[in-house]
Scaffold this motif. Structure first.
Motif, PDB file in Angstrom:
ATOM      1  N   UNK A  44       0.844  -1.199   0.000  1.00 53.05           N
ATOM      2  CA  UNK A  44       0.000   0.000   0.000  1.00 53.05           C
ATOM      3  C   UNK A  44       0.882   1.254   0.000  1.00 53.05           C
ATOM      4  N   UNK A  45       1.949   1.192   0.816  1.00 52.75           N
ATOM      5  CA  UNK A  45       2.851   2.359   0.902  1.00 52.75           C
ATOM      6  C   UNK A  45       3.506   2.636  -0.450  1.00 52.75           C
ATOM      7  N   UNK A  46       3.943   1.565  -1.137  1.00 52.93           N
ATOM      8  CA  UNK A  46       4.588   1.743  -2.447  1.00 52.93           C
ATOM      9  C   UNK A  46       3.600   2.376  -3.433  1.00 52.93           C
ATOM     10  N   UNK A  47       2.388   1.829  -3.448  1.00 52.48           N
ATOM     11  CA  UNK A  47       1.391   2.352  -4.394  1.00 52.48           C
ATOM     12  C   UNK A  47       1.014   3.793  -4.057  1.00 52.48           C
ATOM     13  N   UNK A  48       0.886   4.069  -2.755  1.00 51.60           N
ATOM     14  CA  UNK A  48       0.496   5.425  -2.347  1.00 51.60           C
ATOM     15  C   UNK A  48       1.566   6.440  -2.730  1.00 51.60           C
ATOM     16  N   UNK A  49       2.821   6.094  -2.449  1.00 51.94           N
ATOM     17  CA  UNK A  49       3.889   7.068  -2.709  1.00 51.94           C
ATOM     18  C   UNK A  49       4.229   7.156  -4.206  1.00 51.94           C
ATOM     19  N   UNK A  50       3.801   6.148  -4.988  1.00 51.44           N
ATOM     20  CA  UNK A  50       4.092   6.178  -6.430  1.00 51.44           C
ATOM     21  C   UNK A  50       2.974   6.833  -7.245  1.00 51.44           C
ATOM     22  N   UNK A  51       1.816   7.010  -6.613  1.00 55.60           N
ATOM     23  CA  UNK A  51       0.633   7.401  -7.379  1.00 55.60           C
ATOM     24  C   UNK A  51       0.787   8.747  -8.088  1.00 55.60           C
ATOM     25  N   UNK A  52       1.315   9.735  -7.377  1.00 58.07           N
ATOM     26  CA  UNK A  52       1.427  11.064  -7.975  1.00 58.07           C
ATOM     27  C   UNK A  52       2.353  11.019  -9.191  1.00 58.07           C
ATOM     28  N   UNK A  53       3.490  10.348  -9.017  1.00 51.16           N
ATOM     29  CA  UNK A  53       4.416  10.225 -10.145  1.00 51.16           C
ATOM     30  C   UNK A  53       3.744   9.468 -11.288  1.00 51.16           C
ATOM     31  N   UNK A  54       2.927   8.480 -10.927  1.00 58.39           N
ATOM     32  CA  UNK A  54       2.227   7.704 -11.945  1.00 58.39           C
ATOM     33  C   UNK A  54       1.357   8.589 -12.832  1.00 58.39           C
ATOM     34  N   UNK A  55       0.628   9.492 -12.211  1.00 61.93           N
ATOM     35  CA  UNK A  55      -0.273  10.361 -12.990  1.00 61.93           C
ATOM     36  C   UNK A  55       0.542  11.252 -13.940  1.00 61.93           C
ATOM     37  N   UNK A  56       1.593  11.861 -13.386  1.00 64.20           N
ATOM     38  CA  UNK A  56       2.416  12.741 -14.236  1.00 64.20           C
ATOM     39  C   UNK A  56       3.047  11.937 -15.370  1.00 64.20           C
ATOM     40  N   UNK A  57       3.516  10.745 -15.032  1.00 63.38           N
ATOM     41  CA  UNK A  57       4.250   9.946 -16.023  1.00 63.38           C
ATOM     42  C   UNK A  57       3.344   9.481 -17.162  1.00 63.38           C
ATOM     43  N   UNK A  58       2.063   9.269 -16.871  1.00 61.20           N
ATOM     44  CA  UNK A  58       1.140   8.873 -17.956  1.00 61.20           C
ATOM     45  C   UNK A  58       1.081  10.004 -18.999  1.00 61.20           C
TER      46      UNK A  58
END
Lengths: 358, 409
Positions: A61-75
């Motif tokens: 959960x921590x990995x997904x939570x901390x990666x989410x913002x970067x995920x949106x920008x990276x898309x």
């Protein structure tokens, strides 16, 4: 040649490949994606063996939570890079959207409206980026760097440099807990990844983005509205950055001018890690998602192993370098995979793109 | 035919312009308020002040405080302001501009220590006394700063006492220190001083022998203590603390100390999101209005290291006067400091309830802590000892004009 002429035109994608067939390209792409997954898996195994806390639901959960913002920008960045450009201004749009979202929410604007307003803000920034790049002909590096400076400066100006905490916690709805105990924004990213994959793979727009990055001239010759498409890509990218700013502010319950400062480089890194090429025409949203997870897992694993932040920075750089080396290797190997159908592609590409566009 | 007269006129105009520039430059060089008033009993001190970064509201409050102080002191002082924009080149450029301005004294708030040597050489060559704020500089200027051993150390004392009262110890508690690597080693001595005191009150947490045992590369101290890097940023701290929480069993109590208020807000958000806020105690450093609100309203926010940054001008200008009067100044003149708590008071320390300094729900201090006697202490970042304190400023009449320093009539 005879093979090409005997193939029905409607069964070709813009690359001239028979849709639904296992081709050397799709095989190569599958190997590439599975290679990335293998790398992510290997990383996970190393960290799991090194730290007892890694293989826990809470840590995922921590990995997904901390990666989410970067995920949106990276898309968004994936679209820009596939189209043959990139967008550094995301690192300015994120803080600007975060502070404006906090301010509009504090002013009593309903949350959905405030989010829509930030998306509109992103669209305006992207529109300016796109027009400057496609119409004025300024290099994306310069244009988006300038926009980074402008938007970042505005973020500090409107707040006078201080963070803006939310007056009402409901404005942080995107960070509220959702199904499986994951924050809403993680599910949002998952949805965006799926939509991104579908758009790039199954829509004319997606295929035109690939074509644009592959060859701007060929796309133009094939009837693609190059300027409009470029602008659309930057609009999309900036909207994603604005959404990332909203999500980040929701997560932190405040907006700040210094949020997301490393988002530009990290998002480019994630796309490249995921198999994207800065030369354009290559990349997938799936790959980018894996790239984001690699970066997130790396940061999380190193934190669990209590590796000094100095070494963490070095390790991230080394991984990125390896990914770029892999990308070069792929570029070197690609012709061997593609040779089989090279004549087939060169003769059929323009016709297929024209057909799909029309 | 018509060109020659024009050239002549242009030559005359250029000559007049050049002459006027020379005359005005000569007038300017001897036209400082101090020089113009020489011989008269009333001399206005001319001071040039370069702030670290006026775009940041936190640091801009130093400039604003300096302007307020200048106004209170009146015609005895005239300050000219510069903005270093947290940039080495701009700092050096401002240093040259200030030297060319020929002030009586320069106050330099460095964003980076890297330019200190060059800037201070310029001041020395121009024979202009100077004060360096925030970092020791290269030794050419008199140093003004907050004092980590007192502020961070006594925050450790306050949090240690609060944790001990709750029955927390090494077997049921973990400590998370949040560093800011980009701030440099001098500022990051704070965690070491904090922990050195904290360990005296929380039994069973891993001991260190000196504050120097915790460096920027430290990530773990024994089995109880973790250090992460938040780099001074809200979002980076959120991610770092979220990650390190995975390594700490949820049954453990947490003592969390970030060395800056943005980082403290980020760390608190990470604790809250992980549902570990109620099992934690946290303190900030800086005295930011947001964290003062947290101290008033959040049960887990137990202390705040306040440096009263918006009041620094009140001490810096009297310090400048003391230097120009050739008074003996300590190696480090300390800023006003207090460890604000909800209601904990520890006699003979900086630890006091915030209501002593802030009225009602105000976030602007109405009262400053008392001046601190000068005595030998650690000089953080210089790795040596020297005289530290600020009570010599009590003898400067300018400081008394403000009427808000505790114990100073």
């Amino acid at each position: 040649m005879t093979q090409t002429s005997s193939m029905p035109a409607k069964r070709h994608s813009y690359l001239g490949l028979p849709t639904g067939w296992v081709t050397p390209q799709s095989l190569f792409r599958a190997l590439e994606i599975s290679g990335l997954f293998t790398f992510l898996l290997a990383l996970g195994v190393v960290f799991a063996l090194s730290s007892g806390q890694f293989l826990t639901a809470s840590n995922f959960r921590a990995i997904l939570t901390t990666s989410a913002v970067l995920g949106i920008v990276a898309i968004g960045q994936t679209f820009a890079i596939i189209a043959g450009g990139f967008d550094l201004s995301v690192a300015g749009v994120i803080p600007l959207a975060s502070v404006l979202y906090a301010m509009t929410s504090n002013a009593g604007v309903p949350t959905p409206l405030a989010i829509l307003a930030m998306l509109a803000l992103g669209a305006v920034v992207g529109l300016i980026n796109g027009l400057v790049i496609s119409r004025v002909g300024i290099d994306p590096l310069i244009a988006t760097l300038a926009m980074l400076s402008i938007t970042g400066g505005f973020a500090f100006t409107v707040t006078n440099g201080v963070s803006v905490p939310f007056d009402h916690d409901y404005a942080g709805v995107l960070a509220d807990s959702g199904p499986l105990g994951l924050p809403v924004h993680v599910w949002l990213v998952a949805g965006l990844v799926i939509v991104g994959v579908l758009v790039l793979r199954y829509t004319v727009f997606g295929r035109m983005v690939y074509a644009l990055g592959g060859s701007r001239e060929a796309s133009w010759l094939a009837g693609v509205r190059v300027s409009g498409l470029t602008t659309a890509v930057y609009v999309l990218c900036s909207m994603m950055a604005a959404l990332a700013g909203v999500v980040l502010a929701s997560e932190l319950l405040s907006g700040s001018g210094n949020l997301g400062t490393d988002a530009a480089l990290n998002s480019v890194a994630a796309v490249v890690l995921g198999g994207g090429s800065l030369a354009g025409g290559v990349g997938t949203v799936w790959g980018t998602a894996v790239g984001v997870l690699i970066l997130g897992t790396l940061a999380n694993g190193m934190a669990l192993l209590q590796i000094s932040s100095f070494y963490q920075t070095i390790a991230t750089g080394v991984v990125l370098l390896l990914a770029v080396a892999f990308s070069r290797l792929r570029a070197a190997l690609a012709p061997r995979f593609y040779r089989v159908t090279s004549e087939f592609i060169s003769e059929d590409t323009a016709a297929a793109v024209t057909e799909e566009v029309t | 035919m018509r060109i020659r007269p024009r050239i002549k006129w242009l030559q005359v105009a250029a000559a007049v312009f050049a002459l006027s520039v020379i005359v005005s430059a000569c007038a300017g060089s001897s036209g400082s308020p101090g020089a113009s008033n020489s011989g008269s009993p009333h001399k206005t001190l001319k001071i040039d002040f370069a702030n670290i970064n006026d775009e940041s509201a936190f640091f801009h409050s130093v400039t604003q405080g300096m302007k307020d102080a200048e106004k209170t002191i009146g015609s005895d002082v005239k300050v000219r302001y510069y903005d270093n924009k947290s940039d080495g080149n701009t700092t050096l450029q401002n240093a040259r501009l200030m030297v060319n301005d020929h002030p009586d004294l320069i106050i330099e708030f460095y964003g980076t220590e890297a330019v200190a040597k060059s800037a201070e050489r310029l001041f020395k060559d121009a024979n202009i006394p100077c004060i360096t704020v925030n970092v020791p500089g290269a030794g050419g200027c008199t140093w003004y700063d907050l004092y980590n051993p007192s502020l961070c150390g006594q925050t450790g004392t306050a949090m240690g006492k609060i944790a001990a009262e709750k029955g927390w110890n090494g077997s049921n508690t973990a400590v998370i220190l949040v560093a800011a690597a980009s701030f440099g080693p001098e500022i990051n001595t704070c965690q070491g001083y904090y922990y050195e005191e904290l360990q005296k009150y929380v039994p069973g947490i891993t001991k260190i022998s000196s504050y120097k045992d915790i460096t920027l590369s430290t990530t773990r101290v024994g089995s109880t203590t973790y250090q992460v890097n938040g780099d001074g940023l809200l979002d980076k701290t959120f991610n770092s603390v979220t990650n390190v929480l995975q390594a700490i069993p949820s049954s453990k109590h947490l003592i969390v100390y970030p060395i800056g208020d943005d980082m403290a807000i980020g760390a608190w958000r990470a604790l809250d999101q992980a549902n570990r806020g109620s099992n934690s105690i946290i303190a900030g450093l800086g005295g930011d209005p947001r964290t003062l609100v947290q101290l008033r309203t959040n049960p887990s926010w137990v202390a705040e290291g306040d440096i009263f940054i918006s009041h620094w001008g009140e001490l810096l200008l009297p310090m400048a006067k003391a230097i120009l009067e050739h008074r003996t100044t300590p190696a480090l003149t300390t800023s006003p400091l207090a460890v604000l708590t909800k209601n904990l008071t520890v006699p003979n320390t900086l630890i006091a309830p915030m209501s002593n300094f802030y009225k009602g729900s105000e976030t602007n201090a109405t009262e400053l802590p008392p001046l601190v006697p000068v005595k030998d202490g650690d000089l953080p970042g210089l790795d040596k000892q020297g005289p530290v304190g600020n009570d010599y400023l009590g003898a400067i009449d300018w400081l008394r004009k403000f009427g808000n320093v505790s114990g100073l009539s």
